[in-house]
Every structure is written in C-alpha cells, then in structure tokens.
Design a protein around this motif. Structure first.
Motif, mmCIF file in Angstrom:
data_model
loop_
_atom_site.group_PDB
_atom_site.id
_atom_site.type_symbol
_atom_site.label_atom_id
_atom_site.label_comp_id
_atom_site.label_asym_id
_atom_site.label_seq_id
_atom_site.Cartn_x
_atom_site.Cartn_y
_atom_site.Cartn_z
ATOM 1 N N ALA A 122 -8.584 3.483 0.862
ATOM 2 C CA ALA A 122 -7.261 2.866 0.818
ATOM 3 C C ALA A 122 -7.184 1.749 -0.217
ATOM 4 O O ALA A 122 -6.105 1.245 -0.515
ATOM 5 C CB ALA A 122 -6.901 2.313 2.197
ATOM 6 N N LEU A 182 -4.825 5.876 5.632
ATOM 7 C CA LEU A 182 -6.262 5.616 5.730
ATOM 8 C C LEU A 182 -6.550 4.312 6.472
ATOM 9 O O LEU A 182 -7.529 4.228 7.217
ATOM 10 C CB LEU A 182 -6.912 5.608 4.347
ATOM 11 C CG LEU A 182 -7.124 6.990 3.720
ATOM 12 C CD1 LEU A 182 -7.703 6.849 2.309
ATOM 13 C CD2 LEU A 182 -8.030 7.851 4.577
ATOM 14 N N VAL A 183 -5.704 3.314 6.306
ATOM 15 C CA VAL A 183 -5.886 2.059 7.052
ATOM 16 C C VAL A 183 -5.691 2.314 8.543
ATOM 17 O O VAL A 183 -6.460 1.808 9.373
ATOM 18 C CB VAL A 183 -4.938 0.956 6.525
ATOM 19 C CG1 VAL A 183 -4.928 -0.245 7.458
ATOM 20 C CG2 VAL A 183 -5.334 0.536 5.112
ATOM 21 N N ALA A 193 -2.532 5.305 1.429
ATOM 22 C CA ALA A 193 -3.416 4.186 1.735
ATOM 23 C C ALA A 193 -3.149 3.665 3.144
ATOM 24 O O ALA A 193 -4.084 3.343 3.887
ATOM 25 C CB ALA A 193 -3.251 3.078 0.700
ATOM 26 N N GLN A 194 -1.890 3.603 3.515
ATOM 27 C CA GLN A 194 -1.536 3.162 4.868
ATOM 28 C C GLN A 194 -2.121 4.111 5.919
ATOM 29 O O GLN A 194 -2.611 3.671 6.964
ATOM 30 C CB GLN A 194 -0.029 3.060 5.030
ATOM 31 C CG GLN A 194 0.578 1.897 4.274
ATOM 32 C CD GLN A 194 2.098 1.863 4.382
ATOM 33 O OE1 GLN A 194 2.685 2.431 5.291
ATOM 34 N NE2 GLN A 194 2.730 1.183 3.441
ATOM 35 N N GLY A 222 -4.130 10.733 4.122
ATOM 36 C CA GLY A 222 -4.539 9.682 3.202
ATOM 37 C C GLY A 222 -5.437 10.196 2.093
ATOM 38 O O GLY A 222 -5.243 9.875 0.918
ATOM 39 N N LEU A 276 0.834 -1.209 0.000
ATOM 40 C CA LEU A 276 0.000 0.000 0.000
ATOM 41 C C LEU A 276 0.863 1.251 0.000
ATOM 42 O O LEU A 276 1.918 1.292 0.637
ATOM 43 C CB LEU A 276 -0.897 0.014 1.232
ATOM 44 C CG LEU A 276 -1.980 -1.052 1.334
ATOM 45 C CD1 LEU A 276 -2.704 -0.953 2.662
ATOM 46 C CD2 LEU A 276 -2.965 -0.914 0.184
#
Length: 143
Positions: free
Chosen positions: A76, A9-10, A6-7, A135, A2
């Motif tokens: 993400a 957002l995770v 994206a990370q 993100g 990712l």
C-alpha cells in the motif's frame, strides 16, 4: 490520499493483524479462548494440560498473519518496499481465498471445530482475501 487499491491493502493488513492478535489471545488466555474461538476441544485440552503444541501452532499462524500484514502495508506504500512483494501478496491472497472456499473439504480433518468456527473464520478469510486481491491487482504495476 491513498488509492482504492492501497486502501484495500491497508484494510487487509488491519484485518490480518487483528486475526494475529486474536491468535495471541488464545495463547495468553488459554483453553477458554481456544474453545471460544472454535479451535476444538483437543486443542483446548492440550492447552489446559500445558502441552506445547497449541502454543507453537498458534504462534506460527500468528507470525504468518503478521508477516502478511506488514507486506500488505508495504504494498500500500505505507511502509518501505519489501523483497518479493508481489509473490508474498499473491500467496497471502491465495491462502486466504482457498481457506475461505475449501472449508467443506477441511472440515472432516478437524471434526472438533464447530460449525460456527468454520462459517465465521471462512467468511473472515474470504473478506481478507478479497481485500488483498483487489489491492494487489490494482497496484500490480507499482509493486
């Protein structure tokens, strides 16, 4: 692997889901959990008295936090695309960040909430809001 956006957002999704579970714990445990979380004596007493309001308020907050968590996972790319993804992520980010910085103005409306509650919850909201902001901005073109 990712991307950093994206990370973020995770991480935001995980933190939102954790906050949702903490709210559910208040419902399940009752007044002691409301007190521990700093929700104020009025909410704790209402929960002890079996009133519906603390449960309903807490359930609404829980549902919103879980919704935001799912949208962050969608943003993400962990789950499929959801409608209005940009709007929801921006709104979630804005609410978290406003909640983080506006607590001095909110505090008088909730005088029973402890100072510890305000500082810790505002710090957590700020952290989550920053994760959503980074993100969302990083992935804006792909959302």
């Amino acid at each position: 692997m990712l991307s950093a956006g994206a990370q973020a957002l995770v991480v935001g999704a995980a933190l939102s889901a954790t906050a949702a579970m903490a709210h559910l714990a208040c419902i399940l445990i009752g007044a002691p959990a409301y007190r521990f979380m700093g929700a104020g004596e009025r909410m704790a007493r209402a929960a002890e008295a079996g009133r519906l309001r603390p449960t309903l308020v807490t359930l609404v907050i829980t549902m919103i936090l879980l919704l935001w968590s799912v949208y962050a996972l969608s943003g993400a790319g962990v789950i499929g695309p959801l409608p209005l993804i940009r709007l929801v992520l921006v709104l979630a980010c804005a609410v978290y960040l406003v909640r983080a910085i506006a607590f001095p103005f909110l505090k008088p409306a909730f005088p029973e909430n402890s100072n510890t509650f305000w500082w810790i919850s505002s710090g957590i909201c700020g952290l989550i809001g920053l994760a959503y902001a980074y993100g969302t901005l990083s992935l804006w073109q792909t959302l």
